[in-house]
Enzyme design. Structure first.
Site, mmCIF file in Angstrom:
data_model
loop_
_atom_site.group_PDB
_atom_site.id
_atom_site.type_symbol
_atom_site.label_atom_id
_atom_site.label_comp_id
_atom_site.label_asym_id
_atom_site.label_seq_id
_atom_site.Cartn_x
_atom_site.Cartn_y
_atom_site.Cartn_z
ATOM 1 N N CYS A 65 -15.732 -57.533 41.646
ATOM 2 C CA CYS A 65 -16.557 -58.475 42.057
ATOM 3 C C CYS A 65 -17.972 -58.294 42.363
ATOM 4 C CB CYS A 65 -16.140 -59.038 43.569
ATOM 5 S SG CYS A 65 -16.733 -60.576 43.826
ATOM 6 N N HIS B 239 -9.756 -59.734 42.606
ATOM 7 C CA HIS B 239 -9.739 -58.415 43.454
ATOM 8 C C HIS B 239 -8.451 -57.749 43.406
ATOM 9 C CE1 HIS B 239 -13.827 -59.146 45.841
ATOM 10 N NE2 HIS B 239 -13.495 -60.241 45.466
ATOM 11 N N GLU C 104 -7.729 -54.950 44.828
ATOM 12 C CA GLU C 104 -7.438 -54.483 46.181
ATOM 13 C C GLU C 104 -6.976 -55.321 47.287
ATOM 14 O OE1 GLU C 104 -10.118 -55.444 45.077
ATOM 15 O OE2 GLU C 104 -11.545 -55.915 46.523
#
Lengths: 84, 227
Positions: free
Chosen positions: B86, B195, B197
């Site tokens: 990002c 994302h 994560e």
């Protein structure tokens, strides 16, 4: 001392979604004469220098290194002499 | 394996990134402030999402000039693994570690949702544990994810198999050629808008991001043994 006025806009080849949205809004207000709209940034920089040529070189460097992303943006600038 | 999670003023996915490393592969991980000038002890550098420097001027532009980014460039030259997610992806393009640029989303809206991605290249250190052509579900949350590069660069990316992820179905931001993530030519610097994560537990909605972390570890172990 100079004042540099820097203009940064998206390159011709890069779609400008903000410009398109404003274009449509202007048409909805009846300003049908408006063609392409490009939105950009305007910056004023105070340059402490007496040498116009050197100042131009430095501002060009600043544009290439930070003020514009030359992958997607074009820039131009003017230098005007300031008193004091 | 030693991971660094870079932290800039305005980073906000640094904690997610840190915990993802612990939760998925249980390796050593540390936060590294953007003024740090030595990254030699780390094997992989994670550049997290957020709004570094408030996205002033352009997302990632100011952060790309932070002292730590000089070290990231050195680490990239040494062949260390660097992952930008990002805002991290934006920082890596602004730092010229990855080609292209991220523009405002085509519809000008900040877009936050789960989306489907196609794994286009599973021969990278970040995607070894995925199948080629596999569809994975990963969240996105961005307003400037509209990837752009000129035609010449796009041809290069295609030719070298540098497009690692593409959006499947609706493209959320108008990116060129549906690109969601690209890798550098050498194959050690990856940037992507989604994302991984935030996708490391079923209870987060998807755990499809786990394998990005396990891939990094598998790759590293293949190179350096099980240290």
């Amino acid at each position: 001392m100079f004042k540099a006025t820097v203009y940064v806009t998206l390159r011709e080849s890069v779609l400008d979604p903000q410009g398109n949205a404003v274009h449509e809004s202007l048409h909805s207000l009846g300003y049908d004469e408006v063609g392409d709209v490009r939105i950009g940034k305007y910056m004023e920089l105070e340059i402490k220098s007496d040498d116009q040529k050197a100042a131009e070189e430095r501002v060009k460097d600043m544009c290439e290194k930070l003020l514009a992303n030359t992958v997607i943006e074009d820039f131009r600038f003017d230098l005007t002499k300031q008193e004091g | 394996m030693n991971f660094a999670v870079l932290v800039f003023p305005g980073s906000n996915c640094d904690v997610d990134m840190y915990k993802a490393v612990l939760d998925t592969i249980e390796q050593s991980v540390e936060y590294v402030w953007h003024l740090e000038t030595d990254l030699s002890k780390y094997d992989a550098i994670l550049v997290p999402g957020g709004f570094s420097y408030g996205d002033y001027l352009r997302p990632g532009a100011v952060a790309s000039l932070s002292p730590v980014m000089e070290q990231v460039k050195i680490a990239a030259e040494e062949g260390k693994l660097i992952l930008g997610v990002c805002n991290g992806f934006q920082i890596l393009t602004e730092a010229n570690l990855l080609p292209g640029a991220l523009r405002r989303n085509q519809r000008l809206k900040f877009h936050c949702d789960f989306i489907d991605l196609v794994v286009e290249n599973n021969q990278t250190p970040f995607t070894l544990d995925y199948q080629e052509g596999e569809t994975i579900r990963i969240p996105i949350a961005h307003g400037d994810g509209n990837y752009y590069c000129d035609q010449e660069t796009l041809d290069e990316l295609e030719k070298n198999n540098q497009i690692v992820f593409r959006y499947k179905g609706t493209n959320p931001n108008g990116s060129i050629s549906e690109i969601a993530g690209v890798i550098n030519e050498r194959g050690n610097v990856l940037g992507l808008m989604p994302h991984p994560e935030r996708a490391v537990h079923k209870w987060l909605g998807t755990d499809d991001g786990k394998r990005m972390f396990s891939s990094i570890l598998s790759y590293w172990r293949k190179q350096y043994g099980t240290a």
